[in-house]
Design a protein around this motif. Structure first.
Motif, PDB file in Angstrom:
ATOM      1  N   UNK A   1      40.373  15.506  -6.929  1.00  0.00           N
ATOM      2  CA  UNK A   1      40.173  16.657  -6.060  1.00  0.00           C
ATOM      3  C   UNK A   1      39.758  16.211  -4.667  1.00  0.00           C
ATOM      4  N   UNK A   2      40.154  16.976  -3.657  1.00  0.00           N
ATOM      5  CA  UNK A   2      39.818  16.649  -2.272  1.00  0.00           C
ATOM      6  C   UNK A   2      39.338  17.917  -1.568  1.00  0.00           C
ATOM      7  N   UNK A   3      38.127  17.864  -1.037  1.00  0.00           N
ATOM      8  CA  UNK A   3      37.647  18.963  -0.195  1.00  0.00           C
ATOM      9  C   UNK A   3      38.405  18.891   1.124  1.00  0.00           C
ATOM     10  N   UNK A   4      39.325  19.827   1.318  1.00  0.00           N
ATOM     11  CA  UNK A   4      40.215  19.805   2.482  1.00  0.00           C
ATOM     12  C   UNK A   4      39.901  20.954   3.431  1.00  0.00           C
ATOM     13  N   UNK A   5      38.654  21.431   3.417  1.00  0.00           N
ATOM     14  CA  UNK A   5      38.314  22.598   4.236  1.00  0.00           C
ATOM     15  C   UNK A   5      38.469  22.325   5.729  1.00  0.00           C
ATOM     16  N   UNK A   6      38.472  21.043   6.130  1.00  0.00           N
ATOM     17  CA  UNK A   6      38.613  20.734   7.560  1.00  0.00           C
ATOM     18  C   UNK A   6      39.968  21.178   8.106  1.00  0.00           C
ATOM     19  N   UNK A   7      40.955  21.362   7.221  1.00  0.00           N
ATOM     20  CA  UNK A   7      42.246  21.873   7.686  1.00  0.00           C
ATOM     21  C   UNK A   7      42.088  23.245   8.332  1.00  0.00           C
ATOM     22  N   UNK A   8      41.115  24.009   7.878  1.00  0.00           N
ATOM     23  CA  UNK A   8      40.910  25.373   8.361  1.00  0.00           C
ATOM     24  C   UNK A   8      40.078  25.429   9.637  1.00  0.00           C
ATOM     25  N   UNK A   9      39.710  24.257  10.195  1.00  0.00           N
ATOM     26  CA  UNK A   9      38.821  24.219  11.349  1.00  0.00           C
ATOM     27  C   UNK A   9      39.513  23.567  12.539  1.00  0.00           C
ATOM     28  N   UNK A  10      38.756  23.367  13.627  1.00  0.00           N
ATOM     29  CA  UNK A  10      39.299  22.757  14.834  1.00  0.00           C
ATOM     30  C   UNK A  10      39.767  21.334  14.554  1.00  0.00           C
ATOM     31  N   UNK A  11      40.803  20.905  15.288  1.00  0.00           N
ATOM     32  CA  UNK A  11      41.295  19.538  15.153  1.00  0.00           C
ATOM     33  C   UNK A  11      40.222  18.578  15.656  1.00  0.00           C
ATOM     34  N   UNK A  12      39.753  17.703  14.791  1.00  0.00           N
ATOM     35  CA  UNK A  12      38.745  16.721  15.159  1.00  0.00           C
ATOM     36  C   UNK A  12      38.949  15.478  14.310  1.00  0.00           C
ATOM     37  N   UNK A  13      38.064  14.482  14.510  1.00  0.00           N
ATOM     38  CA  UNK A  13      38.274  13.202  13.854  1.00  0.00           C
ATOM     39  C   UNK A  13      38.343  13.273  12.344  1.00  0.00           C
ATOM     40  N   UNK A  14      37.431  14.032  11.719  1.00  0.00           N
ATOM     41  CA  UNK A  14      37.425  14.089  10.260  1.00  0.00           C
ATOM     42  C   UNK A  14      38.675  14.772   9.722  1.00  0.00           C
ATOM     43  N   UNK A  15      39.218  15.725  10.471  1.00  0.00           N
ATOM     44  CA  UNK A  15      40.459  16.390  10.053  1.00  0.00           C
ATOM     45  C   UNK A  15      41.644  15.435  10.186  1.00  0.00           C
ATOM     46  N   UNK A  16      41.723  14.734  11.313  1.00  0.00           N
ATOM     47  CA  UNK A  16      42.805  13.763  11.501  1.00  0.00           C
ATOM     48  C   UNK A  16      42.766  12.694  10.419  1.00  0.00           C
ATOM     49  N   UNK A  17      41.558  12.257  10.079  1.00  0.00           N
ATOM     50  CA  UNK A  17      41.414  11.177   9.105  1.00  0.00           C
ATOM     51  C   UNK A  17      41.897  11.594   7.724  1.00  0.00           C
ATOM     52  N   UNK A  18      41.377  12.693   7.219  1.00  0.00           N
ATOM     53  CA  UNK A  18      41.700  13.082   5.852  1.00  0.00           C
ATOM     54  C   UNK A  18      43.168  13.483   5.732  1.00  0.00           C
ATOM     55  N   UNK A  19      43.728  14.048   6.799  1.00  0.00           N
ATOM     56  CA  UNK A  19      45.142  14.430   6.790  1.00  0.00           C
ATOM     57  C   UNK A  19      46.037  13.197   6.780  1.00  0.00           C
ATOM     58  N   UNK A  20      45.794  12.264   7.697  1.00  0.00           N
ATOM     59  CA  UNK A  20      46.616  11.060   7.751  1.00  0.00           C
ATOM     60  C   UNK A  20      46.503  10.227   6.492  1.00  0.00           C
TER      61      UNK A  20
END
Length: 380
Positions: A15-34
């Motif tokens: 399982x992956x907490x992917x809630x950052x997808x729903x927020x502003x583009x920032x480092x933690x979002x870029x990281x988990x997505x890539x």
């Protein structure tokens, strides 16, 4: 309760907490997505379950998340305490996960094993750049995650060493999955000139910095350095949203008489940013402290010469492909800016070196490190 490791014949359920997808583009979002775009392609033997609100938008934007071994589970957007205290513990139990991957903070109720990425511990090492309440909160959550995670990850060797020092860990037990660049977004060339002009900028003739308007990003020293340049120097463009103690940026612009020479863009979109980077004459990032420094890598991938700080993770990321400066040395920063603006050959050589340097960072390589850690932790 911790589930037993999966047998060799049973697929790992991650399982992956992917809630950052729903927020502003920032480092933690870029990281988990890539990281997971690469991991999905590399691991058809693992069942991936991503928990987020915007499931449809993620599938539309990135085809990897439509793979048969991927499930997107809707987790309605709620405040952090609800997500950590109720939603994720329930989802972890409901889906019988072998491992749940979080960033910085673990769920408040434990139903199994965790992987956790702590990008940095700057709130421990440089607390002067954070609100005290935020620093105390992050200390609690990250110290807890460091103790309880079965798999602990970070994004640079600098962050690994500092995490080990702050929380009494063996550095070898912390896995490094560095950031990389999405080369479909960040690349050199002339594309996007119209976007740049629509923002009131002249392509190829501005000095650029990108980062939230907060003390740690060191805009005040940059403004002081820029004020000493010749009056005909290209304008300085600051891209970033207002954050903690942002008033100092605007006060410095006014006190240094830079109102006509500095442009602050607070609403540059995710789709506009690559063009703004690509058409900068010089990119400067004199931050006081970073756990990685993603904008440096993105500027290099865009074919732009870079000036950045000689502190924390930045030498590790930039190497000799950027001019490194003391972030407290305004005259030194001004000299580096003047040099690149006056010497096109030096700027071109640095841009070429940056393009080569950013190729050393790969989401596929980081995903392989992640997957090896997952398989070892889960016995797969």
């Amino acid at each position: 309760m911790t589930p037993p490791p999966p047998s060799p014949t049973r697929r790992i359920r991650l399982g992956v907490d992917f809630h950052v997808w729903d927020e502003l583009f920032q480092g933690s979002r870029s990281h988990i997505l890539g990281l997971y775009r690469a991991a999905i392609a590399l691991a058809p033997d693992i069942d991936f379950l991503f928990f987020l609100d915007g499931t449809a938008s993620l599938q539309q934007a990135h085809a990897e998340f439509s793979a048969p071994h991927v499930s997107l589970v809707r987790m309605p957007k709620r405040p952090g305490p609800v997500r950590l205290g109720l939603q994720l513990p329930w989802l972890q139990w409901r889906h019988r996960l072998d491992l749940l991957h979080m960033q910085y903070k673990l769920p408040l109720l434990s139903w199994g094993r965790y992987a956790c990425t702590i990008h940095d511990v700057l709130f421990e090492t440089h607390p002067q750049y954070f609100e005290p309440a935020f620093a105390r909160q992050m200390h609690y959550f990250c110290a807890r995650a460091a103790r309880r995670s079965a798999l602990l990850l970070t994004v640079s060797d600098y962050s690994r060493q500092e995490m080990a020092r702050q929380y009494g860990l063996n550095p070898e037990a912390i896995h490094v999955t560095p950031n990389a660049v999405d080369h479909r977004r960040f690349y050199p060339g002339q594309e996007g000139a119209a976007v740049v002009r629509s923002l009131g900028l002249e392509p190829g003739r501005y000095v650029l910095t990108v980062g939230r308007l907060e003390p740690r990003k060191n805009h005040v020293t940059l403004l002081t350095a820029y004020a000493s340049l010749a009056a005909d120097a290209p304008p300085l463009v600051i891209v970033g949203q207002r954050d903690f103690r942002h008033d100092a940026v605007f006060e410095s612009i006014a006190s240094l008489g830079l109102n006509g020479r500095v442009k602050v863009l607070e609403t540059v979109s995710d789709t506009q940013l690559p063009a703004v980077l690509r058409h900068a004459q010089v990119f400067v990032y004199p931050t006081f402290a970073e756990g990685f420094g993603m904008p440096v890598l993105e500027a290099m991938a865009s074919g732009v010469p870079v000036i950045t700080s000689n502190t924390t993770s930045l030498p590790e990321v930039a190497g000799d492909a950027a001019l490194l400066v003391d972030p407290q040395d305004a005259p030194g920063l001004a000299a580096s800016l003047s040099s690149l603006l006056a010497k096109p050959r030096q700027a071109s050589a640095l841009a070429t070196a940056g393009l080569a340097k950013c190729q050393q960072f790969s989401w596929e390589t980081s995903a392989r490190t992640l997957l090896a850690g997952i398989r070892h932790t889960c016995g797969g």
